[in-house]
Structures are given as C-alpha cells and as structure tokens.
Design a protein around this motif. Structure first.
Motif, PDB file in Angstrom:
ATOM      1  N   SER A 182       6.802   1.283   5.368  1.00 50.91           N
ATOM      2  CA  SER A 182       6.460   2.454   4.566  1.00 50.91           C
ATOM      3  C   SER A 182       7.721   2.924   3.855  1.00 50.91           C
ATOM      4  O   SER A 182       8.755   2.253   3.886  1.00 50.91           O
ATOM      5  CB  SER A 182       5.873   3.556   5.451  1.00 50.91           C
ATOM      6  OG  SER A 182       6.790   3.922   6.458  1.00 50.91           O
ATOM      7  N   TYR A 214       7.845  -0.879   0.490  1.00 55.53           N
ATOM      8  CA  TYR A 214       6.525  -0.247   0.537  1.00 55.53           C
ATOM      9  C   TYR A 214       6.677   1.216   0.150  1.00 55.53           C
ATOM     10  O   TYR A 214       7.427   1.957   0.795  1.00 55.53           O
ATOM     11  CB  TYR A 214       5.918  -0.397   1.938  1.00 55.53           C
ATOM     12  CG  TYR A 214       5.565  -1.829   2.239  1.00 55.53           C
ATOM     13  CD1 TYR A 214       4.366  -2.382   1.808  1.00 55.53           C
ATOM     14  CD2 TYR A 214       6.438  -2.653   2.956  1.00 55.53           C
ATOM     15  CE1 TYR A 214       4.039  -3.706   2.075  1.00 55.53           C
ATOM     16  CE2 TYR A 214       6.113  -3.963   3.221  1.00 55.53           C
ATOM     17  CZ  TYR A 214       4.923  -4.483   2.784  1.00 55.53           C
ATOM     18  OH  TYR A 214       4.587  -5.786   3.042  1.00 55.53           O
ATOM     19  N   SER A 230       4.845   4.147   0.206  1.00 56.84           N
ATOM     20  CA  SER A 230       3.738   4.935   0.728  1.00 56.84           C
ATOM     21  C   SER A 230       4.191   5.623   2.009  1.00 56.84           C
ATOM     22  O   SER A 230       5.211   5.254   2.587  1.00 56.84           O
ATOM     23  CB  SER A 230       2.511   4.071   1.003  1.00 56.84           C
ATOM     24  OG  SER A 230       2.796   3.100   1.989  1.00 56.84           O
ATOM     25  N   ASN A 271       2.436   5.715   4.877  1.00 57.91           N
ATOM     26  CA  ASN A 271       2.053   4.943   6.066  1.00 57.91           C
ATOM     27  C   ASN A 271       2.106   3.469   5.795  1.00 57.91           C
ATOM     28  O   ASN A 271       1.929   2.995   4.764  1.00 57.91           O
ATOM     29  CB  ASN A 271       0.631   5.313   6.510  1.00 57.91           C
ATOM     30  CG  ASN A 271       0.570   6.758   6.981  1.00 57.91           C
ATOM     31  OD1 ASN A 271       1.448   7.195   7.699  1.00 57.91           O
ATOM     32  ND2 ASN A 271      -0.458   7.461   6.568  1.00 57.91           N
TER      33      ASN A 271
END
Length: 122
Positions: free
Chosen positions: A40, A118, A120, A122
């Motif tokens: 994440s 990533y 995001s 989560n």
C-alpha cells in the motif's frame, strides 16, 4: 479489479502469465512468471522478479519480448488502476538478465527486475 488481478491482467497482455508459485504442469512455452507481492501507500517501491520462459534456439524472441515489456513501461513507468487505487510499474535495475537453463540449452529465460508502488490505503 483487485491488485492481484490487475497485476495479472497487465502481465498477461504480453504472454500467458502465472504467479511463480502457480505454473500449471501443462504450461506451453512461451510463458511469463511473476512474483505476486502487494503493498500500500507506505510500502514504497516493491521489487518484483519477472521471468520470461521460451523454448527456442534463438535469442531473438525472448530479447524482443523483454524489449516490448520495457517499451510498455516507458521511461517514467506506467500506471495500472485497481479498485481503490493504482500501481506504478517501473523498470528496476538491472533491467534484464539472460539466464541459461542447465537442463536444456534451448530453454531461454529472461530475468526482469520491476518495481511497483501501490498507491492506495490498503
């Protein structure tokens, strides 16, 4: 689409693709394997190993496929959306290495270094 499915779909545009731990016994050359590692926002750049597998006497096809993937990533990387965010796929260093297979000289493998961020929660 989940992170794992988005990553799989992105790799599958190049060759039949499998997580390294899930190559079927009846897989037919050529194919691509990749490490499925997710994270994440706070994970930073995550290195992934991708292997291109060919059965050929020539170096031309595996080299061309490695170049095709490099071109798709581009100089600044590429963004791939997934549910709740996106992943930023970039070339790692070194980009591509030729690996010989001791069991059969016609198995040509290209070992690619890729990084993914990533984007995001989560």
């Amino acid at each position: 689409m989940t992170k794992d499915k988005a990553l799989h779909a992105w790799f599958s545009q190049f060759l039949p693709s499998y997580p390294t731990s899930n190559v079927p016994d009846d897989a037919v050359f050529p194919w691509l394997t990749y490490e499925l590692i997710t994270g994440s926002w706070e994970s930073g750049e995550i290195p992934l190993t991708v292997n291109l597998w060919y059965y050929t006497e020539s170096e031309a096809m595996p080299n061309a496929k490695a170049q095709e993937i490099s071109d798709a990533i581009g100089m600044g990387g590429c963004m791939v959306a997934y549910d709740g965010g996106a992943m930023w796929i970039k070339r790692g260093s070194p980009w591509c290495q030729n690996i010989a297979d001791e069991s059969d000289k016609n198995i040509k493998r290209r070992y690619l270094n890729i990084t993914v961020e990533y984007l995001s929660q989560n």
